[in-house]
Scaffold this active site. Sequence first.
Site, PDB file in Angstrom:
ATOM      1  N   HIS A  42       0.736  -1.266   0.000  1.00  0.00           N
ATOM      2  CA  HIS A  42       0.000   0.000   0.000  1.00  0.00           C
ATOM      3  C   HIS A  42       0.763   1.312   0.000  1.00  0.00           C
ATOM      4  CE1 HIS A  42      -2.911  -2.845   1.998  1.00  0.00           C
ATOM      5  NE2 HIS A  42      -3.074  -2.857   0.707  1.00  0.00           N
ATOM      6  N   ASP A  70      -2.669   0.903  -9.387  1.00  0.00           N
ATOM      7  CA  ASP A  70      -1.510   0.647  -8.528  1.00  0.00           C
ATOM      8  C   ASP A  70      -0.436   0.005  -9.400  1.00  0.00           C
ATOM      9  OD1 ASP A  70       0.437  -0.273  -6.850  1.00  0.00           O
ATOM     10  OD2 ASP A  70      -0.919  -1.215  -5.413  1.00  0.00           O
ATOM     11  N   LEU A 105      -5.627  -1.122  -4.157  1.00  0.00           N
ATOM     12  CA  LEU A 105      -4.198  -1.264  -3.899  1.00  0.00           C
ATOM     13  C   LEU A 105      -3.855  -2.739  -3.757  1.00  0.00           C
ATOM     14  CD1 LEU A 105      -3.700   1.660  -1.356  1.00  0.00           C
ATOM     15  CD2 LEU A 105      -3.178   1.631  -3.784  1.00  0.00           C
ATOM     16  N   CYS A 106      -2.623  -3.065  -4.124  1.00  0.00           N
ATOM     17  CA  CYS A 106      -2.184  -4.457  -4.058  1.00  0.00           C
ATOM     18  C   CYS A 106      -2.269  -4.958  -2.614  1.00  0.00           C
ATOM     19  CB  CYS A 106      -0.753  -4.573  -4.568  1.00  0.00           C
ATOM     20  SG  CYS A 106      -0.711  -4.463  -6.354  1.00  0.00           S
ATOM     21  N   PRO A 107      -2.686  -6.169  -2.367  1.00  0.00           N
ATOM     22  CA  PRO A 107      -2.909  -7.212  -3.357  1.00  0.00           C
ATOM     23  C   PRO A 107      -4.349  -7.327  -3.874  1.00  0.00           C
ATOM     24  CG  PRO A 107      -3.064  -8.174  -1.191  1.00  0.00           C
ATOM     25  CD  PRO A 107      -2.848  -6.692  -0.993  1.00  0.00           C
TER      26      PRO A 107
END
Lengths: 347, 80
Positions: free
Chosen positions: A45, B43, B16-18
């Site tokens: 993030h 992202d 946002l990952c994941p």
Amino acid sequence: MSDPRKAVALISGGLDSLLAAKVIQEQGVHVEGINFFTGFCVEGHTHAIRKKERARPKRNNALWVAEQLGIKLHIVDIVEPYKEVVFNPRHGYGANLNPCLDCKIFMVNKAHEWLRQHSFDFIITGEVVGQRPMSQRKDTMPVVSKESGSGDLLLRPLCAKNLPETLPEREGWVKREQLYDFSGRSRKPQMALAERFGLKDYAQPAGGCCFLTDAQYASKLADLWRARGSKQYEMDDIMLLKVGRHLRPRPHFKLIISREEGEGNYLQGYRKQYVSIKTVSHPGPLALIDGEAGDEDIELAARLVARYSQGRDAPEVELEVADREGNSRLLRVRPMPAHEVPQAWHL
Amino acid sequence: MASVTPRSKLDARRLLCPMPVIRVQDRVAELAPGTTLEVVCTDPGALTDIPAWCRINGHRILETRDNGEEQVVILEVGAS
Ligand code: SF4
């Protein structure tokens, strides 16, 4: 020859779970990985948000570990059911708001459910007796096996020799003598084993695997709960706790102020959900107001935002205040000098 | 260069990952082998993570693009 036995490995992305899976794989067992996304994971993030960090190549360590092992990885979104673990951990919190023991129980329980659905034979984790103060103690490790419902299907290859025999060992699916007896906080045995396997470049996260172990993050989360009068959070809340500086000048509202361009861009995406403030006369941050702010509050907020802009020493700074519908107005204020901002406002 | 025409699309913007990887994983589970899937993300980490996820799970990356604002990954679902 009969099909190999199948193990599901909890993969956090750190070295221990990588080694545990590798040890079992070396014994001819078919291993697949499972990784749980709680929303608090350290992965990714802030990296994606902060512009200066974007330049560095980034990887998801759990995926990297799976690739090193040549195994499949199943990433499971547990954001919603995990809330109950964070709100009411039966075994309490660790040093901050980390409910590590309940968290482990919860994840092993989910892995056990997965095992039954996919007809796997046993579960492995990278736990080591005495490695962590809460969830990985000699007296709490049996609690994880018992309360997760996995019982003796749960094997910890790195410290199995310090623990009672499990089903995979009794049945001869794995050889106990080829398992390990690591204990304590030292990382040396793990590093030596990594070397033996020729593993390099693995992640060694300091502290825990999630933001709940971070003192500053935990204090912001505790503040959020106090302000809302109950323990609750949505995904946006816990993401925003990772971004910007947070100041609470009044009990009923706080400010989230971007610290650099990447954070400013990220906060832009929330302008329909929060009242926002942006400096106009000088380059400066974008801020969101979380809570219900009246006119006086907005003026105070604007003075604080101005203080973090390049106009901090100017007699007056002009700002634009926009409501959730996008209606905006301009405001001129005197930036608040540093000595007027009590330390207690900083979360 | 002739671009691939994806048969399925997934909007993973603002995640946002994941999360983009999880969305891809869930969508791929519903698609037949050989289907192409186009994923749009914001992202940039997705450009590393989605291909890594595809490699370990036996799916093929056909194309990746990044215009600085949005990233596009086109993949072909492999046999499970
Ligand atoms: S550090 Fe976080 S993810 Fe790791 S066991 Fe503790 S609560 Fe769970």
